[in-house]
Design a protein around this motif. Sequence first.
Motif, mmCIF file in Angstrom:
data_model
loop_
_atom_site.group_PDB
_atom_site.id
_atom_site.type_symbol
_atom_site.label_atom_id
_atom_site.label_comp_id
_atom_site.label_asym_id
_atom_site.label_seq_id
_atom_site.Cartn_x
_atom_site.Cartn_y
_atom_site.Cartn_z
ATOM 1 N N ASP A 1 85.407 11.132 71.479
ATOM 2 C CA ASP A 1 86.106 11.744 72.621
ATOM 3 C C ASP A 1 86.754 13.070 72.217
ATOM 4 N N ASN B 1 94.075 6.733 74.253
ATOM 5 C CA ASN B 1 92.849 5.926 74.200
ATOM 6 C C ASN B 1 91.595 6.724 73.790
ATOM 7 N N VAL C 1 93.162 6.507 65.757
ATOM 8 C CA VAL C 1 91.868 7.049 66.198
ATOM 9 C C VAL C 1 90.806 6.406 65.307
ATOM 10 N N VAL C 2 90.156 5.390 65.838
ATOM 11 C CA VAL C 2 89.241 4.582 65.027
ATOM 12 C C VAL C 2 87.792 5.040 65.202
ATOM 13 N N LEU C 3 86.998 4.671 64.223
ATOM 14 C CA LEU C 3 85.576 5.027 64.223
ATOM 15 C C LEU C 3 84.766 3.745 64.056
ATOM 16 N N ASP C 4 83.722 3.571 64.887
ATOM 17 C CA ASP C 4 82.859 2.398 64.752
ATOM 18 C C ASP C 4 81.401 2.834 64.615
ATOM 19 N N GLN D 1 79.960 5.088 67.375
ATOM 20 C CA GLN D 1 80.422 6.478 67.254
ATOM 21 C C GLN D 1 79.699 7.208 66.116
ATOM 22 N N GLN E 1 97.996 5.080 69.250
ATOM 23 C CA GLN E 1 97.035 4.186 68.612
ATOM 24 C C GLN E 1 96.298 4.929 67.504
ATOM 25 N N ASP F 1 88.867 8.152 71.227
ATOM 26 C CA ASP F 1 88.357 7.898 69.883
ATOM 27 C C ASP F 1 87.854 9.207 69.280
ATOM 28 N N VAL F 2 87.191 9.116 68.131
ATOM 29 C CA VAL F 2 86.723 10.314 67.420
ATOM 30 C C VAL F 2 85.735 11.103 68.276
ATOM 31 N N THR G 1 96.450 8.795 68.114
ATOM 32 C CA THR G 1 96.422 9.431 69.434
ATOM 33 C C THR G 1 97.829 9.911 69.775
ATOM 34 N N CYS H 1 89.921 15.448 62.192
ATOM 35 C CA CYS H 1 90.364 14.628 63.323
ATOM 36 C C CYS H 1 91.736 14.011 63.067
#
Length: 379
Positions: free
Chosen positions: A289, A284, A329-332, A335, A327, A286-287, A277, A273
């Motif tokens: 997406d 906008n 590409v964050v993971l929470d 996700q 931005q 994320d992983v 972005t 990944c």
Amino acid sequence: MIEGLTKMESILFVLTVFSMVAFLATVIVLYKFFNLYKNTVVQNMRKIEDIEGSKKDKKIVVIGGGTGQSVFLRGLKHLTKNITAIVTVADDGGGSGALREDLGMLPPGDIRNCLLALANIEPTMSEVMQYRFKEGALRGQSFGNLFLAAMTGLYGNFENAVYRMSQIFAITGRVLPVSLDDINLVAELENGEIIVGESVIPKESKRYNSKIKKISLDNKKAKPLDEVISSIKSADAIVIGPGSLYTSILPNLLVEGVVDALSTSKAPVIYLCNIMTQPGETDNMDVVDHIRALIMHAGVNFIDYVIVNNEELPMGVFERYAKDGAQMVVLDHIQREKIKSFNISLREEKLIEIKSGYIRHDSELVSKVVIDICNEIRN
């Protein structure tokens, strides 16, 4: 007769000297023969070791295009010699686009970058191949692009040109265009607008302030090279990315037969990944997406692993990218659970390398993660 010796003694003396000379000559010949034999055996052993080492090396297929793919290949070639880079041919901008339009050839830019990433040549030669003319009719054109164009004219087609260039540069592994067919990208935006051309899709997406809904090829009958399919089927691991999701990665997957090969291959398919972005392309997102976009376009979930960066960026670098609308590409946690529900294994690693203010994947760290996944599966 030798003075002071009888005739018989002279004869014996001559025979003795001759015998000694013959003996010494035999010893010398045998010594040289032994050295030749030893050197031949050593060389053959080295060849066998190289062949066996090559067989033991993991067969890694890397699918993508753009800067991200070539950066990754530079690190990967130090861990395995069995590399196949499958590269998009949908580029229609810059120097590649100009040659594509003027000469009717496939765009050489991404192919050139991958060849140079895997090349074993002097740094000066690499600099020459990357040199861009600053003025005149060739302004903005890369010498490497022109070289590949010349090779295409000399050897009759793009495939042969890439093969010959691979030999000249003594590359580690091989580089394959995903297809030899003429391909253009078509994007449908969420507002219904249809945009044609890889180079203008992000610009038009930003202009309309509308995200990409779907990407497709104008040539639905485009066929992959036979070597593309066979390399996927025989791989130990297949890496998708890094690179522009819609304009570098997906064009490869949309070529007929590629997704089927990925779905049926016994090798793990690893999605690498992006760290950031891309404005006009993955705003906008994320992983999850990114993963959904891949699965939606493929029509099947072919991904076994996803590698995600979990390292934070220094503020100065982040602010520079944020000004352009990019931005991280964050993971929470949500996700992570979603990825688990997709039956995809997740690897979170610190993968950032910053050079001259540009954020990239650390090619050596990423390559190590890929090889580790191969070893885990084997064990």
